[in-house]
Design an enzyme around this catalytic site. Structure first.
Site, PDB file in Angstrom:
ATOM      1  N   HIS A 122       7.777  -1.852   2.341  1.00 40.24           N
ATOM      2  CA  HIS A 122       6.839  -2.894   2.750  1.00 40.24           C
ATOM      3  C   HIS A 122       7.266  -3.584   4.042  1.00 40.24           C
ATOM      4  CE1 HIS A 122       9.673  -5.969   1.253  1.00 40.24           C
ATOM      5  NE2 HIS A 122       9.888  -5.132   0.258  1.00 40.24           N
ATOM      6  N   ASP A 123       6.258  -3.871   4.865  1.00 43.88           N
ATOM      7  CA  ASP A 123       6.409  -4.678   6.081  1.00 43.88           C
ATOM      8  C   ASP A 123       7.240  -4.015   7.166  1.00 43.88           C
ATOM      9  OD1 ASP A 123       5.040  -7.132   4.988  1.00 43.88           O
ATOM     10  OD2 ASP A 123       6.718  -7.021   3.590  1.00 43.88           O
ATOM     11  N   GLY A 140      12.647  -2.871   3.191  1.00 47.82           N
ATOM     12  CA  GLY A 140      11.586  -3.734   3.699  1.00 47.82           C
ATOM     13  C   GLY A 140      11.919  -4.393   5.018  1.00 47.82           C
TER      14      GLY A 140
END
Length: 233
Positions: A122-123, A140
């Site tokens: 994520h991200d 992340g």
């Protein structure tokens, strides 16, 4: 005209696929997914939304794109995954959507070569013209800049930056930022000079490479702090 979507594929009516998109057998494409022209999706792929995929991508079989982030703080917010154009995404890759603790988006640029079993959490933000070799994993909030190459089984800790034109050796574990142009290797990864060969292949002049080498020596071999090293340039 013969459909380019296999009869066994499941496409949600709320997904938006260009008429030229190919989808292989038993793939699932859910609501909120947008795929642009001439992208090919192999068999048994699962793509969940909100996810946007650009043009001319080749997505191989058994990938998982746009799944929820592996983050305990995530509570089903509508975060996104965005993939650009002309990417190759090989078998068993997993790319997760973003979280609201960051910008809410995981982003992969264009012209990237992403090999089998690569995980992008994520991200993360992956630039353009990168190579992520087999089993590389990004935790992340990692940024990988243009033309970086991650050797097979490279692991990058969360919030790290991998600079442009960096190359890592097989099995490197990255706990700290890697500045642009550097070759890194080891557990944990340490600098081992600059990526001279890669810079030559990308058209850097001899003078430019010499200047980068001098900067590297100033930063890593003179025992200076980062702020003091900057004063030399």
């Amino acid at each position: 005209m013969q459909s380019k979507i296999h009869a066994t594929a499941i496409i949600d009516p709320k997904a938006e696929l260009d008429s030229s998109v190919e989808v292989g057998a038993y793939s699932i494409i859910e609501a909120g997914v947008k795929i642009d022209a001439n992208t090919r999706v192999g068999s048994h792929a699962v793509i969940k939304g909100p996810t946007t995929i650009g043009k001319n991508n080749h997505i191989f079989q058994f990938v998982s794109l746009g799944e929820q982030p592996q983050d305990k703080k995530y509570i089903d917010e509508p975060t996104t995954l965005e993939i650009g154009d002309n990417n190759t995404i090989r078998e068993f890759c997993t790319f997760n959507r973003g979280t609201t603790q960051d910008k809410g988006i995981t982003k992969i640029g264009s012209d990237n070569w992403i090999m089998a079993y690569v995980h992008i959490a994520h991200d993360c933000n992956v630039g353009n013209n990168t190579i992520l070799a087999n089993n590389s994993s990004l935790a992340g909030h990692v940024d990988v800049h243009d033309f970086a190459i991650l050797g097979g089984f490279t692991l990058v800790h969360q919030f790290c930056q991998v600079g442009s034109h960096v190359i890592t050796a097989v099995g490197s574990v990255v706990f700290k930022d890697i500045p642009a142009y550097v070759t890194a290797a080891g557990y944990d990864a340490k600098p081992h000079g600059i990526n001279s060969e890669g810079l030559k292949r990308r058209g850097f002049t001899t003078d430019e490479i010499t200047y980068i080498k001098r900067a590297y020596k100033t930063l890593y071999r003179k025992g200076l702090s980062l702020e003091d090293a900057k004063k030399h340039y």
